[in-house]
Design a protein around this motif. Structure first.
Motif, mmCIF file in Angstrom:
data_model
loop_
_atom_site.group_PDB
_atom_site.id
_atom_site.type_symbol
_atom_site.label_atom_id
_atom_site.label_comp_id
_atom_site.label_asym_id
_atom_site.label_seq_id
_atom_site.Cartn_x
_atom_site.Cartn_y
_atom_site.Cartn_z
ATOM 1 N N TYR A 132 0.814 -1.216 0.000
ATOM 2 C CA TYR A 132 0.000 0.000 0.000
ATOM 3 C C TYR A 132 0.852 1.273 0.000
ATOM 4 C CZ TYR A 132 -4.125 -2.840 0.834
ATOM 5 O OH TYR A 132 -5.137 -3.753 0.705
ATOM 6 N N LEU A 133 2.161 1.126 0.233
ATOM 7 C CA LEU A 133 3.044 2.293 0.199
ATOM 8 C C LEU A 133 3.130 2.905 -1.198
ATOM 9 C CD1 LEU A 133 6.100 1.399 2.467
ATOM 10 C CD2 LEU A 133 4.502 3.288 2.775
ATOM 11 N N LYS A 134 2.717 2.129 -2.200
ATOM 12 C CA LYS A 134 2.796 2.646 -3.564
ATOM 13 C C LYS A 134 1.931 3.894 -3.743
ATOM 14 C CE LYS A 134 -0.703 -0.500 -5.521
ATOM 15 N NZ LYS A 134 -0.912 -1.600 -6.485
ATOM 16 N N TYR A 135 0.836 3.982 -2.984
ATOM 17 C CA TYR A 135 -0.029 5.151 -3.077
ATOM 18 C C TYR A 135 0.639 6.372 -2.437
ATOM 19 C CZ TYR A 135 -3.418 1.599 -4.321
ATOM 20 O OH TYR A 135 -4.062 0.550 -4.941
ATOM 21 N N PHE A 136 1.427 6.124 -1.402
ATOM 22 C CA PHE A 136 2.185 7.211 -0.780
ATOM 23 C C PHE A 136 3.234 7.749 -1.750
ATOM 24 C CE2 PHE A 136 6.095 8.379 1.544
ATOM 25 C CZ PHE A 136 5.630 9.498 2.232
ATOM 26 N N TYR A 137 3.969 6.824 -2.385
ATOM 27 C CA TYR A 137 4.973 7.231 -3.369
ATOM 28 C C TYR A 137 4.317 7.911 -4.567
ATOM 29 C CZ TYR A 137 8.315 4.398 -0.756
ATOM 30 O OH TYR A 137 9.115 3.890 0.233
ATOM 31 N N PHE A 138 3.127 7.467 -4.928
ATOM 32 C CA PHE A 138 2.391 8.086 -6.033
ATOM 33 C C PHE A 138 2.103 9.555 -5.722
ATOM 34 C CE2 PHE A 138 -1.573 9.468 -7.963
ATOM 35 C CZ PHE A 138 -1.403 9.115 -9.295
ATOM 36 N N VAL A 139 1.656 9.832 -4.509
ATOM 37 C CA VAL A 139 1.336 11.210 -4.108
ATOM 38 C C VAL A 139 2.603 12.069 -4.088
ATOM 39 C CG1 VAL A 139 0.485 12.653 -2.227
ATOM 40 C CG2 VAL A 139 -0.710 10.533 -2.804
ATOM 41 N N ILE A 140 3.714 11.495 -3.568
ATOM 42 C CA ILE A 140 4.978 12.239 -3.500
ATOM 43 C C ILE A 140 5.445 12.628 -4.904
ATOM 44 C CG2 ILE A 140 7.428 12.092 -2.910
ATOM 45 C CD1 ILE A 140 5.620 12.429 -0.490
ATOM 46 N N ILE A 141 5.435 11.666 -5.825
ATOM 47 C CA ILE A 141 5.900 11.937 -7.195
ATOM 48 C C ILE A 141 4.947 12.897 -7.903
ATOM 49 C CG2 ILE A 141 6.320 10.885 -9.457
ATOM 50 C CD1 ILE A 141 7.335 8.425 -8.002
ATOM 51 N N LEU A 142 3.640 12.753 -7.665
ATOM 52 C CA LEU A 142 2.669 13.658 -8.273
ATOM 53 C C LEU A 142 2.882 15.087 -7.793
ATOM 54 C CD1 LEU A 142 0.143 14.125 -10.009
ATOM 55 C CD2 LEU A 142 -1.250 13.565 -7.992
ATOM 56 N N LEU A 143 3.094 15.267 -6.492
ATOM 57 C CA LEU A 143 3.340 16.610 -5.949
ATOM 58 C C LEU A 143 4.636 17.189 -6.518
ATOM 59 C CD1 LEU A 143 2.332 16.129 -2.194
ATOM 60 C CD2 LEU A 143 1.087 17.397 -3.949
ATOM 61 N N LEU A 144 5.663 16.339 -6.638
ATOM 62 C CA LEU A 144 6.932 16.787 -7.206
ATOM 63 C C LEU A 144 6.748 17.248 -8.650
ATOM 64 C CD1 LEU A 144 10.001 17.138 -6.932
ATOM 65 C CD2 LEU A 144 10.264 14.746 -7.600
ATOM 66 N N TYR A 145 5.963 16.494 -9.401
ATOM 67 C CA TYR A 145 5.718 16.850 -10.799
ATOM 68 C C TYR A 145 4.938 18.162 -10.908
ATOM 69 C CZ TYR A 145 4.472 16.217 -15.729
ATOM 70 O OH TYR A 145 4.321 16.388 -17.096
ATOM 71 N N ILE A 146 3.965 18.355 -10.031
ATOM 72 C CA ILE A 146 3.186 19.594 -10.034
ATOM 73 C C ILE A 146 4.085 20.794 -9.738
ATOM 74 C CG2 ILE A 146 1.377 20.885 -8.810
ATOM 75 C CD1 ILE A 146 -0.100 18.209 -8.444
ATOM 76 N N VAL A 147 4.970 20.640 -8.746
ATOM 77 C CA VAL A 147 5.909 21.718 -8.401
ATOM 78 C C VAL A 147 6.850 22.011 -9.564
ATOM 79 C CG1 VAL A 147 7.808 22.385 -6.875
ATOM 80 C CG2 VAL A 147 5.790 21.262 -5.930
ATOM 81 N N VAL A 148 7.343 20.955 -10.221
ATOM 82 C CA VAL A 148 8.241 21.119 -11.373
ATOM 83 C C VAL A 148 7.547 21.904 -12.486
ATOM 84 C CG1 VAL A 148 9.333 19.880 -13.289
ATOM 85 C CG2 VAL A 148 9.725 19.126 -10.945
ATOM 86 N N VAL A 149 6.328 21.512 -12.827
ATOM 87 C CA VAL A 149 5.586 22.180 -13.893
ATOM 88 C C VAL A 149 5.294 23.633 -13.517
ATOM 89 C CG1 VAL A 149 3.397 22.244 -15.162
ATOM 90 C CG2 VAL A 149 4.550 20.061 -14.780
ATOM 91 N N PHE A 150 4.857 23.855 -12.281
ATOM 92 C CA PHE A 150 4.520 25.218 -11.851
ATOM 93 C C PHE A 150 5.748 26.121 -11.836
ATOM 94 C CE2 PHE A 150 4.258 28.363 -8.416
ATOM 95 C CZ PHE A 150 3.159 29.091 -8.844
ATOM 96 N N ALA A 151 6.853 25.636 -11.247
ATOM 97 C CA ALA A 151 8.061 26.458 -11.111
ATOM 98 C C ALA A 151 8.642 26.829 -12.475
ATOM 99 C CB ALA A 151 9.098 25.715 -10.273
ATOM 100 N N ASN A 152 8.736 25.842 -13.367
ATOM 101 C CA ASN A 152 9.286 26.121 -14.693
ATOM 102 C C ASN A 152 8.354 26.998 -15.521
ATOM 103 O OD1 ASN A 152 11.925 24.454 -15.291
ATOM 104 N ND2 ASN A 152 10.616 23.111 -14.089
ATOM 105 N N ALA A 153 7.051 26.705 -15.450
ATOM 106 C CA ALA A 153 6.072 27.484 -16.217
ATOM 107 C C ALA A 153 6.034 28.939 -15.736
ATOM 108 C CB ALA A 153 4.690 26.855 -16.098
#
Length: 308
Positions: free
Chosen positions: A20-41
């Motif tokens: 079930y930790l996969k859902y935790f890692y999913f949220v972490i990577i999703l948040l990281l991707y959102i920050v990456v897109v927002f910061a660069n954009a």
């Protein structure tokens, strides 16, 4: 001999059983991707909107940030899909598309950093000739050339890999890499290995030539120049050097891991470091440039205030 057409997909075996930790890692990577897109954009929009930032230095930076979004799009959605999947497989066509995307990202990144070092050399060492040597047309041409060169160069690598006959479909990684696909071949890979080394030389070592030349000249000017010249060099070159060192470290580890036996390194550490230059660099660049360059920092504040 087994024909490669019998393998419509590749199996990625580096994914651990996370429960079930996969859902935790999913949220972490999703948040990281959102920050990456927002910061660069945010920085891209700021540079495009503010006419005072339409200078070669910031235009090159804009190209670098666009490349961060391009490289991130080739990895983050793929990781999010694989983490939540029970069977970590990727179709043959999607695997080669990812290889092309990530490898062009690396090539454009190094070439763009080389252009930015040349820009700093002209600004610090030849300030009177800066605008004459780097006109808007020349800047646009240089940016177009590095992107076009990277796309064509990687097409050759992809073509050489596609022609191979594969005898397996298991890749011990989190994502697709050209060298690991070539290692699955049961046909002759001499041409692939030779051109692969040549392409690595072109991608990494050739951009280092203008970088080393530029910084040797900048260092020389700083040693004999005024305090103001040294301050200008430090303020504008520090983000570039930090970005270059950070990206080079991640790439070097990935090259060593693919070419040499790294079994002595803990598996978790190998997995983390294999993702380092693809996940940290897109976040590192907008942060380091946004914090270090006062003009960018102030303009970003203005854009955010206007949006609010």
């Amino acid at each position: 001999m087994v024909n490669s057409s019998q393998f419509p997909y590749f199996l990625l075996t580096a994914y651990l059983d996370m429960g079930y930790l996969k859902y935790f890692y999913f949220v972490i990577i999703l948040l990281l991707y959102i920050v990456v897109v927002f910061a660069n954009a945010l920085l891209i929009v700021t540079i495009c909107m503010k006419s005072s930032l339409h200078e070669p230095m910031y235009v090159f930076l804009c190209s670098l940030l666009v490349n961060e979004l391009y490289g991130s799009a080739g990895l983050f959605p793929f990781l999010l899909l694989q983490i939540t999947s029970d069977t970590h497989t990727v179709s043959r066509s999607m695997c080669f598309l990812q290889i092309y995307c990530l490898y062009t990202y690396v090539s454009v990144e190094f070439c763009n950093l080389a252009l930015m070092s040349y820009d700093r050399y002209l600004a610090i060492c030849c300030p009177l000739h800066y605008k004459a040597r780097l006109t808007s047309n020349k800047v646009a041409l240089l940016i177009a050339l590095i992107w076009l060169y990277s796309f064509i160069n990687l097409l050759i690598i992809l073509f050489l890999t596609l022609r191979l006959t594969l005898c397996g479909n298991v890749i011990d990684l989190l994502y697709c890499q050209n060298y690991y696909v070539v290692k699955l071949a049961c046909s002759d890979t001499t041409v692939n290995n030779i051109y692969g080394l040549f392409a690595t030389f072109l991608t990494i070592l050739v951009p280092l030539i203008p970088i080393l030349f530029s910084y040797s000249k900048i260092l020389r000017v700083c040693l004999v120049g005024s305090k103001e010249t040294r301050q200008k060099a430090v303020s504008t070159c520090t983000p570039h050097l930090a970005s270059l060192i950070n990206f080079s470290f991640g790439c070097c580890f990935e090259i060593f891991q693919s070419r040499f036996n790294m079994s002595s390194v803990p598996r978790i550490l190998r997995i983390v470091l294999s993702l380092y230059f693809l996940t940290i660099q897109p976040l590192f660049n907008p942060i380091i440039y946004g914090l270090r360059l006062s003009k960018i920092r102030q303009m970003c504040r203005n854009v955010l205030v206007c949006k609010k």
